[in-house]
Scaffold this active site. Structure first.
Site, PDB file in Angstrom:
ATOM      1  N   HIS A 108       0.840  -1.202   0.000  1.00  0.00           N
ATOM      2  CA  HIS A 108       0.000   0.000   0.000  1.00  0.00           C
ATOM      3  C   HIS A 108       0.870   1.245   0.000  1.00  0.00           C
ATOM      4  CE1 HIS A 108       1.394  -0.178   4.069  1.00  0.00           C
ATOM      5  NE2 HIS A 108       0.969   1.062   4.275  1.00  0.00           N
ATOM      6  N   ASP A 110       0.365   5.072   2.121  1.00  0.00           N
ATOM      7  CA  ASP A 110      -0.488   5.477   3.237  1.00  0.00           C
ATOM      8  C   ASP A 110      -1.665   6.351   2.812  1.00  0.00           C
ATOM      9  OD1 ASP A 110       1.105   4.058   4.940  1.00  0.00           O
ATOM     10  OD2 ASP A 110       2.328   5.796   5.515  1.00  0.00           O
ATOM     11  N   ARG A 284       4.916   6.589  14.997  1.00  0.00           N
ATOM     12  CA  ARG A 284       4.747   7.154  13.652  1.00  0.00           C
ATOM     13  C   ARG A 284       4.156   8.563  13.729  1.00  0.00           C
ATOM     14  NH1 ARG A 284       0.745   4.876   8.850  1.00  0.00           N
ATOM     15  NH2 ARG A 284      -0.246   6.899   8.556  1.00  0.00           N
TER      16      ARG A 284
HETATM   17  C1  OGA Z   1       2.719   2.369   8.412  1.00  0.00           C
HETATM   18  C2  OGA Z   1       3.307   1.126   7.915  1.00  0.00           C
HETATM   19  C3  OGA Z   1       5.100  -0.410   8.190  1.00  0.00           C
HETATM   20  C4  OGA Z   1       5.831  -1.105   9.270  1.00  0.00           C
HETATM   21  O1  OGA Z   1       2.935   2.719   9.573  1.00  0.00           O
HETATM   22  O2  OGA Z   1       2.058   3.042   7.601  1.00  0.00           O
HETATM   23  O3  OGA Z   1       2.985   0.706   6.844  1.00  0.00           O
HETATM   24  O4  OGA Z   1       6.711  -1.909   8.922  1.00  0.00           O
HETATM   25  N1  OGA Z   1       4.228   0.564   8.694  1.00  0.00           N
HETATM   26  O5  OGA Z   1       5.539  -0.860  10.449  1.00  0.00           O
HETATM   27 MN    MN Z   2       1.922   2.305   5.701  1.00  0.00          MN
END
Ligand code: OGA
Ligand code: MN
Length: 293
Positions: A108, A110, A284
């Protein structure tokens, strides 16, 4: 203040990604240093800094240099009192996940089912799972959507130029549920906030002007002006092309990494090769972007 002289940029050698060395994100960055980081980010699609010891406030302050910070709709997965920080984690407390445990488990980019997807997402690795033999688990794989566009057959480029594809948040979540399972709740409020949206099949990077393939299998349910029976297999074909290993960089995490990706020029996949007993925790912070064109 941190000055640019100590900084260097080491491309991964893959189709995307570069390590930035000699920068301490706990310090204020002068505008020249930040400018070089931003330029490297726009160029390489993924950049990372090893060994960072930063607070959530410092992560948020760094993110704000790139734009306004987004508050995630999954509020129960955000850090208490700091909704700018989304916890990406399989850790449970009192029988409940503290964060999003299913983030990124299918390919994907985001929030591409939103009208205005984020420019970038910035992860700070707090806990990284390791197998009993020391092998690091929970890598993230990135694929360059720009390199994938460049390598597309000219016939496909001209056939799809100017076309838009419909992205559905519900379809994305249902596809993930079928493929790997979901731990989040897809609420009627989320669905109401994210009706299906059309984005260009070939998206242009707002700074570099590079064209990027911007479709995702499962999430994209159609292409304007094309019968569904033709569009859906074509989306799958574009997807398989995009995730070809020659366009990939696989990141093996270390505690203290700060890594950010460009949601226009790449797609990514969280490798869910660890169970519930090994802990993984990422902080994040997400930065708003512009409407795809
Ligand atoms: C996200 C994601 C990937 C990961 O936080 O959008 O895709 O490896 N994370 O944690
Ligand atoms: Mn992601």
């Amino acid at each position: 203040m941190q000055a640019a002289a100590s900084m260097s940029i080491a491309p991964t050698g893959a189709a995307l990604g570069a390590e930035i060395r000699g920068v301490d994100l706990a310090r204020d960055l002068d505008s020249e240093t930040f400018g070089r980081i931003e330029e490297a980010f726009d160029r390489h699609g993924v950049i990372f800094f090893r060994g960072q010891t930063i607070t959530v406030e410092q992560q948020i302050a760094f993110a704000r240099r790139f734009g306004n910070v987004e508050i995630n709709v999954n509020t129960q997965a955000c850090l208490q009192g700091r909704p700018e920080v989304l916890l990406v984690s399989n850790v449970k407390e009192n029988g409940r996940y503290i964060g999003l445990a299913d983030a990124g488990t299918t390919w994907h980019t985001d929030m591409s089912a939103y009208a205005c997807p984020p420019r970038c997402s910035i992860l700070h690795a707090i806990e990284v799972p390791r197998a009993a033999d020391g092998t690091v688990l929970g890598d993230t794989i990135f694929a360059s959507a720009a390199a994938a566009y460049d390598a597309l057959a000219p016939e496909l480029k001209s056939r799809l130029e100017g076309r838009r594809s419909t992205h559905s948040y519900l379809a994305k979540m249902m596809a993930r549920k079928a493929a790997v399972g979901l731990t989040r709740e897809v609420t009627p409020e989320h669905l109401e906030k994210t009706p299906p949206v059309a984005h260009p099949v070939f998206r242009t990077h707002p700074v570099t002007g590079r064209k990027c393939l911007y479709v995702t299998e499962g999430e994209c349910i159609g292409i304007d002006g094309m019968a569904e029976a033709d569009a859906v297999p074509l989306i799958s074909r574009l997807h398989r092309h995009l995730i070809d290993p020659r366009f990939q960089y696989r990141h093996r995490w270390r505690v203290g990494d700060v890594l950010m990706w460009d949601n226009c020029t790449c797609q990514h996949l969280a490798v869910r090769d660890y169970g519930e007993s090994l802990r993984r925790l990422m902080h994040r912070v997400t930065v708003n972007g512009s409407v795809p064109f």
